[in-house]
Motif scaffolding. Structure first.
Motif, short mmCIF file in Angstrom:
data_model
loop_
_atom_site.label_atom_id
_atom_site.label_comp_id
_atom_site.label_asym_id
_atom_site.label_seq_id
_atom_site.Cartn_x
_atom_site.Cartn_y
_atom_site.Cartn_z
N LEU A 132 0.45 2.51 0.49
CA LEU A 132 -0.88 1.90 0.43
C LEU A 132 -1.36 1.83 -1.01
N TYR A 175 0.43 1.80 -3.65
CA TYR A 175 1.22 0.81 -4.37
C TYR A 175 0.67 -0.60 -4.13
N TYR A 176 0.40 -0.90 -2.87
CA TYR A 176 -0.15 -2.22 -2.55
C TYR A 176 -1.49 -2.45 -3.25
N VAL A 186 -0.88 -3.38 -6.68
CA VAL A 186 -0.42 -4.78 -6.74
C VAL A 186 -1.61 -5.74 -6.63
N VAL A 187 -2.57 -5.39 -5.81
CA VAL A 187 -3.69 -6.32 -5.60
C VAL A 187 -4.77 -6.19 -6.67
#
Lengths: 253, 222
Positions: free
Chosen positions: B59, B61-62, B65-66
């Motif tokens: 989570l 990591y995502y 990314v966002v």
């Protein structure tokens, strides 16, 4: 001539899962006490829900006292809150988070904020209802602590306080014991006359038909199989044939 | 001991804001999904529940990314407002909001769905419009379940570790929350500090548990 008290003529197909059920109901009455009689699952409750606006028919027309509540052809479908129809649910549907007094007064508080401060007139009307239904001593009690008969009185008072033009009752006596039933039938008769409100009552008890019906509508398997005005001779039978005559009329063998 | 107060204060601040955020979003989503017959209802439900099954590091990591400097949302935020969430306590709030969202959402949805539809119909037939039905019948009846969900959310947000570490890092005095401070103390071999912080965290959690129990019981009696 004035418009009939109640005109019901609609059809709808009810679906639940794989099963579907065609309901086609048509009756009209000039009288004040209409009893819908029939076995469970015949479509009596669905009929009541359609009159109240909780179920939308596919076709047809429903009018009460000349007021059109639903007319598919003319695209009329009044919202339940605008129909001025009182509804006593089978399980009474009392608000569990409100006490007896606030349950009865619910319909007098319109809008979101207005009415948080109950005005004197509303308070008086609630007091009058509490008195009429002999609930004064229970006013502050949560509804879950009431007996069956008391619950029914609260449900009736809550429905009647907003002065509906039609009162619908779904098996109002089913949850009561036999002795209480007799008394509540009498009370309901008196209330109907006192408030001059026409009522439609669902039952599968022949005694309800005998004691209350002016118009009898028999519903079986989604169809009205009989619709008749109970005449005076039947109301006061000459001999003991009453019960069997009634059973014959209702299609019960 | 003085250095224990900052992580505690930060933890409470982050958890409170995160509960507020996930509470508002989660309750609205719960209402939407409990009430609608949307065809994408099940899909949406699955997406909202994802943070519960995904490992917090994934989570985190995502999120990087966002909202990272090179992420779609992150770049826009930085270029437009000069704001970056990476290595800030606001980033910790975002991480905690997302991990606690499924808890409040699920509790609120169950609470709304448990309200007997015939009670709402009774209110409609007594003249209430949809807003009044919601405020006078549905919400009061769902309140206990929603309250319990908020408590769970808050507890989850307070204990949040993985995603927070990934996005907000471990900056003492800036982004170091209690959970991270405990981990940090153990890594540094400072058992005394780790024990102290753990006791502090336990005390806060037990107090919350006690308070929520009283709150729920008081409502039950009312």
């Amino acid at each position: 001539m004035s418009a009939p008290r109640l005109e019901v003529d609609f059809s709808v197909t009810l679906r639940s899962g794989q099963r579907s059920f065609a309901l086609q109901v048509r009756f009209a009455s000039e009288q004040n006490r209409i009893v819908l009689f029939g076995p469970s699952g015949a479509g009596k409750t669905a009929t009541l829900r359609a009159i109240a606006g909780l179920l939308r028919p596919a076709q047809g027309r429903i009018a009460s006292g000349g007021r059109v509540l639903f007319d598919a052809a003319r695209g009329i479908d009044l919202a339940p809150r605008l129909r001025r129809v009182g509804y006593v649910f089978q399980d009474y549907a009392l608000f569990p988070h409100l006490n007896v007094r606030d349950n009865i007064g619910y319909g007098l508080r319109r809008g979101l904020l207005r009415g948080w401060f109950a005005d004197a007139a509303a308070r008086k009307r609630i007091d009058a209802m509490l008195d009429l239904f002999d609930l004064g001593a229970l006013a502050a009690m949560p509804t879950r602590e009431l007996s069956g008969g008391q619950r029914q009185r609260v449900a009736l008072a809550r429905a009647l306080i907003v002065e509906p033009t039609l009162l619908l009752l779904d098996e109002p006596f089913a949850a009561l014991d036999v002795r209480l039933r007799d008394r509540m039938r009498e009370e309901l008769r008196e209330l109907q006359m006192r408030f001059a409100v026409p009522l439609v009552l669902i039952t599968h008890d022949l005694l309800d038909v005998q004691k209350l019906a002016e118009t009898l509508v028999v519903i079986e398997m989604g169809q009205v199989t009989r619709s008749l005005s109970m005449d005076a001779s039947l109301q006061s039978p000459p001999d003991g044939s009453m019960a069997s005559e009634l059973a014959r009329l209702c299609g019960v063998s | 001991m003085a250095t224990a107060w900052f992580p505690l204060w930060l933890t409470l601040k982050v958890a409170l804001l995160a509960t507020l955020g996930s509470g508002v979003v989660g309750i609205l989503l719960a209402l939407l999904i409990a009430r609608s017959r949307l065809w994408l209802r099940d899909g949406l439900d699955g997406v909202i529940m994802l943070p519960m099954v995904l490992p917090p590091t994934v989570l985190g990591y995502y999120l990087i990314v966002v909202v990272g400097r090179n992420g779609m949302l992150g770049r826009w935020l930085y270029e437009r407002f000069g704001v970056s969430l990476i290595f800030t306590w606001q980033g910790a709030v975002l991480a905690a909001s997302i991990v606690s969202l499924p808890l409040i959402y699920k509790a609120a949805r169950a609470a709304f769905e448990e309200v007997d539809p015939s009670l709402e119909n009774a209110a409609r037939l007594l003249g209430s419009g949809e807003a009044a039905v919601f405020l006078r019948v549905t919400l009061p009846l769902a309140l206990r379940g929603i309250g319990a969900g908020l408590m769970l959310s808050f507890a989850r947000a307070m204990g949040e570790f993985g995603a927070t570490l990934m996005i907000a890092g471990n900056l003492p005095g800036r982004t170091q929350t209690l959970s991270i401070a405990i981990y940090d103390a153990v890594q540094a071999g400072d058992d005394h500090r780790a024990g102290l912080l753990s006791l502090l965290m336990s005390a806060v959690c037990i107090t919350l548990l006690f308070l929520s129990g009283r709150l729920l019981r008081a409502r039950h009696r009312a």
